[in-house]
Design a protein around this motif. Structure first.
Motif, PDB file in Angstrom:
ATOM      1  N   ALA A 215       0.828  -1.215   0.000  1.00  0.00           N
ATOM      2  CA  ALA A 215       0.000   0.000   0.000  1.00  0.00           C
ATOM      3  C   ALA A 215       0.857   1.259   0.000  1.00  0.00           C
ATOM      4  O   ALA A 215       0.580   2.209  -0.744  1.00  0.00           O
ATOM      5  N   VAL A 219       1.642   5.147  -2.686  1.00  0.00           N
ATOM      6  CA  VAL A 219       1.443   6.544  -2.300  1.00  0.00           C
ATOM      7  C   VAL A 219       1.943   7.509  -3.370  1.00  0.00           C
ATOM      8  O   VAL A 219       1.276   8.516  -3.670  1.00  0.00           O
ATOM      9  N   TYR A 223      -2.551   8.600  -4.532  1.00  0.00           N
ATOM     10  CA  TYR A 223      -3.769   8.119  -3.893  1.00  0.00           C
ATOM     11  C   TYR A 223      -4.024   8.856  -2.581  1.00  0.00           C
ATOM     12  O   TYR A 223      -3.086   9.180  -1.835  1.00  0.00           O
ATOM     13  N   ILE A 228      -5.425   4.416  -0.654  1.00  0.00           N
ATOM     14  CA  ILE A 228      -4.466   3.554   0.042  1.00  0.00           C
ATOM     15  C   ILE A 228      -5.175   2.392   0.719  1.00  0.00           C
ATOM     16  O   ILE A 228      -4.688   1.241   0.706  1.00  0.00           O
TER      17      ILE A 228
END
Length: 392
Positions: A215, A219, A223, A228
């Motif tokens: 995740a 970034v 997002y 995320i």
């Protein structure tokens, strides 16, 4: 005894804690070199044909939207730079002597093509559901089925550009998806899982670290928090599916379908759809859709795995941690082959031979090195259905 997917490296007696670090160094070196070569392959021809202005324009597009599906050149460069992750991580695993090339694929140390084929059934259901959800509002039915141009506007790309984009997506995205799965759900989870001795703890930490890192590395794509969470929920469920099925086959298909669907639906560049707006970078609805679709796919995969009586773990034992040189009898591929004698069948001192677990192979002579175990046990043959079905 059996060994779960994320602890497969510990089946090999030559495993050491530092080998994943060697693999990581080789991987990063290979990846950086490949990025330089890819940049040269793209930028030099563009510089020759379009001059400095063309190079500046391409670099600006890459910084604004590296995965813009309305520009085939930018999209292909971005996808190719990710596709090379796949050979890079597999080669690194082999160079660092973590195991054979197929170590990251599954508990069979290879791609289970039979199981991959059966995973197409839940993938079909997921594909239909995703298409209906993601294309909701894009069609109108007054006067027959047609695009709802009042809501999405007109396409801003030519038919030729759209065709090229779709071809690129279909050809490259499956390898891009496989590359990310092999890195995050494969190498990373196996590294963390093999470092921590306690199985339960290693499972939780491996899933958690791989999910968070997957995740976090999204970034830079711009997002927001919902984006995320969207990516994180996908990674979390994918990690669980890998552990539950003992391989990457199901998640590679899911990842490929997800990305193909997104790129193809965005490829026309509808005039009233902002690909760089806040909503496109994540929303509560998008997060819930991703979570629901991932859970649906996991449930369907579990049903198919139960129906096909899928082998979910390596049928052997983790290797003992030898002090000093590994004994001669502890080496060789016969100890890594599913269905082989494993470590419970390590020869006793003075025993002359062991069987490989494959009835088609002759017994392998073993030197008179130190033994481990009470004696060589009878090996069980492995069925040949690609990891699907019961072992004899």
């Amino acid at each position: 005894m059996s060994v779960p997917y994320h602890r497969l490296p510990r089946v090999d007696a030559a495993w050491r804690w530092w080998r994943p670090l060697v693999a990581l160094a080789v991987f990063l070196g290979f990846y950086l070199l490949s990025q330089v070569l890819i940049a040269i392959a793209y930028l030099v021809p563009i510089g020759v044909q379009r001059g400095p202005e063309g190079l500046e324009d391409l670099l600006a597009k890459l910084s604004e939207g590296a995965l813009d599906p309305t520009d085939p050149l930018v999209l292909s460069m971005s996808l190719v730079s990710l596709v090379v992750l796949l050979p890079a991580i597999m080669l690194s695993t082999k160079v660092a002597r973590l195991g054979p090339y197929g170590l990251l694929s599954s508990i069979r140390l290879r791609v289970r093509w039979g199981w991959l084929g059966w995973c197409l059934l839940p993938l079909l259901v997921l594909g239909i559901a995703m298409f209906l959800l993601q294309s909701w509002g894009m069609f109108a039915f007054d006067g027959g089925l047609h695009w709802n141009t009042a809501a999405i506007g007109q396409s801003t790309v030519s038919v030729q550009t759209l065709t090229v984009t779709i071809l690129l997506v279909v050809l490259l995205v499956p390898f891009q998806a496989a590359a990310e799965e092999y890195v995050f759900r494969g190498f990373l989870m196996q590294t963390i899982g093999s470092w921590i001795p306690v199985r339960v703890v290693s499972t939780v930490v491996a899933v958690g670290v791989s999910t968070v890192l997957f995740a976090v590395l999204h970034v830079p794509n711009g997002y927001n928090i919902w984006g995320i969470l969207d990516v994180g929920s996908f990674g979390l469920v994918a990690a669980v599916i890998v552990l539950r099925t003992g391989g990457l086959e199901a998640t590679v298909l899911q990842h490929a379908l997800n990305n193909i669907m997104i790129f193809v639906l965005q490829a026309p560049g509808w005039s009233e759809i902002d690909l760089s707006g806040e909503g496109s970078q994540g929303s509560p609805g998008g997060f819930l859709v991703t979570l629901a679709s991932s859970l649906l796919y996991w449930g369907l995969v579990e049903l198919v795995a139960h129906w096909r009586r899928l082998d979910r773990r390596f049928p052997g034992q983790e290797a003992p941690r030898f002090r000093g040189p590994v004994p001669p009898w502890a080496g060789g591929r016969r100890w890594l082959r599913p269905g082989g004698p494993g470590w419970s069948g390590a020869p006793a001192l003075g025993h002359g031979s062991v069987t490989s677990g494959d009835p088609a192979r002759e017994p392998v002579p073993v030197g008179a090195g130190a033994g481990a175990g009470a004696g060589a046990s009878a090996a069980t043959p492995v069925e040949k259905s690609g990891g699907v079905g019961p072992r004899p």
